[in-house]
Design an enzyme around this catalytic site. Structure first.
Site, short mmCIF file in Angstrom:
data_model
loop_
_atom_site.label_atom_id
_atom_site.label_comp_id
_atom_site.label_asym_id
_atom_site.label_seq_id
_atom_site.Cartn_x
_atom_site.Cartn_y
_atom_site.Cartn_z
NE ARG A 176 -3.82 0.56 1.26
CZ ARG A 176 -4.52 0.53 2.39
NH1 ARG A 176 -4.75 -0.63 2.99
NH2 ARG A 176 -4.99 1.63 2.93
CB CYS A 236 -2.24 4.06 9.28
SG CYS A 236 -3.67 4.61 10.25
#
Length: 280
Positions: A176, A236
């Site tokens: 990611r 995040c």
């Protein structure tokens, strides 16, 4: 009370009048699990359930952002958490969501808050007692307060891209972070904040689910290119696992750690923000 406590310690403290135990499990909607149902089926005796899914700013278009101080204080009072409480938090989530609850409680004014090392999984593995159903505790006053020193906003993060005043550490998976894997959120760009480093949140735990400690924990941050003696902001996908790195950094001795609450949901969803791809 230390910021990380053992199951043995907690077992010896259960029943103390000032101790409050909290299950702060948050799960993905598509996980096939129900956090509240699991809590009611078996929890540490005396523990209350903190519903992180609904302890958010309901007016925000972003997921999991902080609620208003008054809303947070009201929810804590209804759980029997308040001024003078010693609070121990655990979870049974792959996201290690006790860290998010720990950060929120500290930001909103609770002073004596700890995480249970190994969570309820370790408690169960040791054959310790469980309770079922719901716990009902008397309301306890929780003073409305908010300390923004451990919180970073979108504007602060934009300014930091230029200044580099604070290190930025991303808790998402490597795929990611690099952009190799598309973001699961609609209309959200892949990649990461320019200049940020990557430490997937699972890297701060041992294989048995307990936290790394001492040199092993410091090495995880060092290997990610982070100097714990310098200011650090964690991020995040939506502010959940960023709290894991924030807690881990403080556990490792860092003094200046903050969390970007909007995280990649906000940054990656804004077409105007600069974005980087590839490894840090």
């Amino acid at each position: 009370m230390d910021m990380l406590v053992s199951t043995e310690w907690l077992a010896g403290e259960l029943g103390a009048t000032d101790l409050r135990v909290v299950d702060a499990t948050l799960l993905a909607a598509d996980s096939g699990r129900n956090a509240l149902a699991e809590y009611e089926a078996g929890h540490i005796p005396g523990a209350v359930f903190m519903d992180l899914e609904n302890l958010v700013d309901s007016t925000s278009s972003l997921p999991n952002t902080l609620p208003q101080p008054e809303k947070f204080a009201s929810r804590m009072q209804s759980l029997g958490l308040g001024d003078g409480s010693r609070i121990v938090i655990y979870d049974d989530s792959p996201w290690k969501t006790a860290a998010r609850a720990w950060w929120m409680l500290r930001l909103f004014g609770a002073h004596d808050v700890a995480i249970l090392d190994g969570g309820i999984a370790k408690w169960k593995a040791e054959g310790r007692d469980l309770a079922t159903g719901k716990e009902v505790l008397r309301h306890r006053h929780f003073t409305v307060w908010k300390d923004d020193s451990s919180l970073r906003s979108f504007d602060q993060m934009r300014a930091n891209v230029d200044s580099g005043a604070e290190q930025v550490l991303d808790a998402r998976s490597a795929a990611r972070f690099t952009g190799e894997e598309a973001d699961p959120r609609p209309r959200t760009h892949a990649g990461h904040i320019p200049g940020s480093k990557n430490l997937p949140h699972g890297m701060v735990f041992n294989e048995d689910g307990t936290w790394k400690r001492g040199e092993a924990l410091k090495k995880a941050f060092a290997d990610a290119g982070i100097d714990l003696s310098q200011p650090l902001t964690t991020t995040c996908g939506s502010g959940i696992t960023a709290a894991v790195l924030l807690f881990g950094a403080e556990l490792a001795g860092a003094k200046k750690v903050a969390l970007y609450d909007g995280s990649w949901s906000e940054w990656g969803g804004d077409p105007a923000t600069p974005k980087a791809m590839g490894a840090a």
